[in-house]
Design a protein around this motif. Structure first.
Motif, PDB file in Angstrom:
ATOM      1  N   THR A 113       5.983  32.774 -26.306  1.00 56.45           N
ATOM      2  CA  THR A 113       7.285  33.443 -26.447  1.00 56.45           C
ATOM      3  C   THR A 113       7.303  34.770 -25.701  1.00 56.45           C
ATOM      4  N   VAL A 114       6.233  35.528 -25.859  1.00 58.39           N
ATOM      5  CA  VAL A 114       6.178  36.838 -25.211  1.00 58.39           C
ATOM      6  C   VAL A 114       6.101  36.685 -23.696  1.00 58.39           C
ATOM      7  N   GLU A 115       5.392  35.681 -23.224  1.00 60.89           N
ATOM      8  CA  GLU A 115       5.305  35.440 -21.782  1.00 60.89           C
ATOM      9  C   GLU A 115       6.672  35.068 -21.213  1.00 60.89           C
ATOM     10  N   ASN A 116       7.438  34.291 -21.948  1.00 55.81           N
ATOM     11  CA  ASN A 116       8.798  33.934 -21.505  1.00 55.81           C
ATOM     12  C   ASN A 116       9.692  35.158 -21.452  1.00 55.81           C
ATOM     13  N   ASP A 117       9.569  36.029 -22.466  1.00 56.97           N
ATOM     14  CA  ASP A 117      10.369  37.268 -22.460  1.00 56.97           C
ATOM     15  C   ASP A 117       9.979  38.149 -21.277  1.00 56.97           C
ATOM     16  N   ARG A 118       8.730  38.138 -20.912  1.00 56.65           N
ATOM     17  CA  ARG A 118       8.303  38.941 -19.750  1.00 56.65           C
ATOM     18  C   ARG A 118       8.919  38.409 -18.468  1.00 56.65           C
ATOM     19  N   MET A 119       8.971  37.098 -18.337  1.00 59.00           N
ATOM     20  CA  MET A 119       9.565  36.509 -17.137  1.00 59.00           C
ATOM     21  C   MET A 119      11.055  36.813 -17.055  1.00 59.00           C
ATOM     22  N   LEU A 120      11.751  36.783 -18.192  1.00 59.32           N
ATOM     23  CA  LEU A 120      13.169  37.128 -18.199  1.00 59.32           C
ATOM     24  C   LEU A 120      13.369  38.588 -17.802  1.00 59.32           C
ATOM     25  N   ALA A 121      12.513  39.463 -18.300  1.00 56.95           N
ATOM     26  CA  ALA A 121      12.633  40.875 -17.953  1.00 56.95           C
ATOM     27  C   ALA A 121      12.345  41.103 -16.477  1.00 56.95           C
ATOM     28  N   GLU A 122      11.423  40.341 -15.942  1.00 59.61           N
ATOM     29  CA  GLU A 122      11.103  40.469 -14.527  1.00 59.61           C
ATOM     30  C   GLU A 122      12.289  40.008 -13.663  1.00 59.61           C
ATOM     31  N   ALA A 175      12.046  49.387 -17.533  1.00 62.99           N
ATOM     32  CA  ALA A 175      11.518  49.698 -18.867  1.00 62.99           C
ATOM     33  C   ALA A 175      11.381  48.431 -19.705  1.00 62.99           C
ATOM     34  N   GLN A 176      12.344  47.534 -19.583  1.00 61.58           N
ATOM     35  CA  GLN A 176      12.276  46.280 -20.325  1.00 61.58           C
ATOM     36  C   GLN A 176      11.068  45.449 -19.888  1.00 61.58           C
ATOM     37  N   LEU A 177      10.805  45.425 -18.599  1.00 57.72           N
ATOM     38  CA  LEU A 177       9.645  44.687 -18.110  1.00 57.72           C
ATOM     39  C   LEU A 177       8.349  45.321 -18.603  1.00 57.72           C
ATOM     40  N   ALA A 178       8.305  46.657 -18.601  1.00 58.42           N
ATOM     41  CA  ALA A 178       7.105  47.343 -19.112  1.00 58.42           C
ATOM     42  C   ALA A 178       6.898  47.047 -20.599  1.00 58.42           C
ATOM     43  N   LEU A 179       8.025  46.985 -21.351  1.00 57.80           N
ATOM     44  CA  LEU A 179       7.926  46.681 -22.777  1.00 57.80           C
ATOM     45  C   LEU A 179       7.387  45.271 -22.987  1.00 57.80           C
ATOM     46  N   GLN A 180       7.849  44.315 -22.194  1.00 57.42           N
ATOM     47  CA  GLN A 180       7.369  42.943 -22.363  1.00 57.42           C
ATOM     48  C   GLN A 180       5.898  42.815 -21.964  1.00 57.42           C
ATOM     49  N   LYS A 181       5.503  43.586 -20.973  1.00 58.65           N
ATOM     50  CA  LYS A 181       4.086  43.588 -20.610  1.00 58.65           C
ATOM     51  C   LYS A 181       3.244  44.181 -21.742  1.00 58.65           C
TER      52      LYS A 181
END
Length: 384
Positions: A113-122, A175-181
């Motif tokens: 789930t977290v990996e998917n959120d990171r891809m969306l943020a990217e 910032a969203q991408l950094a948060l997901q990372k």
């Protein structure tokens, strides 16, 4: 008339046979009741003198200690739990009692789930970056045409505002991408410090809430002994003083006083002394577990104590005795008050002045007034 014939004088003085028998029976009883009036004196056999060796009390430097009891606890504990919600525990990597290093993984969570959120943020960052690039170009053209009059002031202002807005959206996307990372890195639960795992509640498949305890860590593996002392004893304790603690298994541990509590419990009238336990033995056999109630001694200084051989002290009738030898080699029992034992030496608190000659061993076979002789001169007991 016929006269009676006079009896012979010798016959009259002869005792009757019945009188002789009676006298023979009563004489022993009479002698037993009254006792002999005079018996020959019999010389009492001389009691042999016991061969002994002598010792003299000595003054020796010893540590002045205060005995105390108290519990063992962790110096500091770290509660470790998940920082994000809704993640399933996928793997538990450590067990209770393991020594861990700072940053070492303790458990892993499912990261799909977290990996998917990171891809969306990217992807959102790429989109915001493109929009910001276009807005920057429009804003630059508006600034170039500002003095020509080809664009109204309102339009120029709209283009410049759009440039600033898209730039802000770009920063938000970053910032969203950094948060997901960051959330992705939090799918691995790591040790915040070196230490020992004291407790573990993590189970594979569970979904713990944010902040729930999964592990408890003894920071740096440091333990402390919380000794309880009376108020008058606390006055003698200073940070840096040495201590010796005995574990439930009989092992001895050294320690150093770190802190003396500034307050006293009003109910028990006792205060706390915090002693850092040497952690060199942590993990070895004899390790003191936190929560154990142990005894120990606090060294408050060095003093000179009167010492005698332990074999010279005899316990008899509830007292401690030593036998002092006089010049004529006669012993007399002397009551003493004893303290601690150091090896084969016994501390004497009172009862001796220090110049006495005492029996070093064999006092258990002596009584007050007995004569002894020295082991070095068996031929002449009175020589000394």
């Amino acid at each position: 008339m016929t006269q009676p014939t006079p009896l012979n004088t010798e016959a009259r003085m002869r005792p009757s046979p019945f009188y002789v028998i009676a006298l023979a029976l009563t004489l022993p009883l009479f002698m037993t009741a009254c006792g002999p009036t005079e018996l020959p004196a019999v010389a009492e056999a001389s009691k042999p003198a016991l061969t002994v060796s002598l010792a003299t009390p000595t003054l020796q430097p010893v540590s002045n200690v205060i005995s105390a009891n108290g519990s063992v606890a962790a110096w500091q504990e770290a509660i470790i739990g998940p920082e994000i919600n809704g993640l399933r525990v996928e793997e538990v990597l450590v067990q209770v009692g393991d020594r861990v290093r700072k940053g070492q993984p303790l458990a892993r969570f499912a990261r799909d789930t977290v990996e998917n959120d990171r891809m969306l943020a990217e992807a959102a960052l790429h989109e915001a970056s493109a929009a910001a690039g276009e807005a920057r170009a429009d804003g630059q053209r508006a600034r170039n045409l500002e003095d020509s009059g080809n664009l109204s002031a309102q339009r120029i202002q709209q283009l410049l505002t759009q440039e600033q807005t898209t730039q802000a959206r770009l920063e938000t996307a970053r910032a969203q991408l950094a948060l997901q990372k960051l959330r992705l890195s939090q799918t691995v639960l790591r040790a915040p410090d070196d230490g020992i795992v004291a407790a573990r509640s993590a189970t594979i498949g569970s979904v713990p809430a944010q902040g729930n305890e999964m592990f408890r860590l003894i920071r740096q593996g440091r333990l402390e002994w919380r000794a309880e002392l009376a108020a008058q004893q606390l006055e003698q304790i200073r940070p840096g003083q040495k201590a010796m603690i005995t574990s439930p298994g009989g092992s001895t541990w050294s320690g150093v006083v770190r802190l003396v509590a500034p307050t006293i419990d009003p109910s028990s009238r006792r205060g706390m002394v915090y002693v850092d336990i040497d952690s060199a033995k942590a993990g070895e056999e004899g390790f003191i577990p936190p929560g154990a109630y142990v005894s120990g001694e606090l060294m408050t200084g060095i003093q000179r104590a009167m010492m005698v051989p332990q074999s010279a002290v005899v316990a008899r009738d509830g007292f401690h005795l030593v036998f002092v030898v006089s010049k004529d080699m006669q012993v007399s029992a002397l009551k003493v008050s004893v303290g601690r034992i150091f090896g084969d030496q016994q501390e004497v608190l009172s009862g001796l002045k220090g110049a006495e000659r005492i029996v070093a061993s064999g006092g258990a076979f002596l009584n007050n007034g007995d004569r002894v002789r020295l082991a070095s001169s068996p031929a002449n007991p009175d020589q000394h």
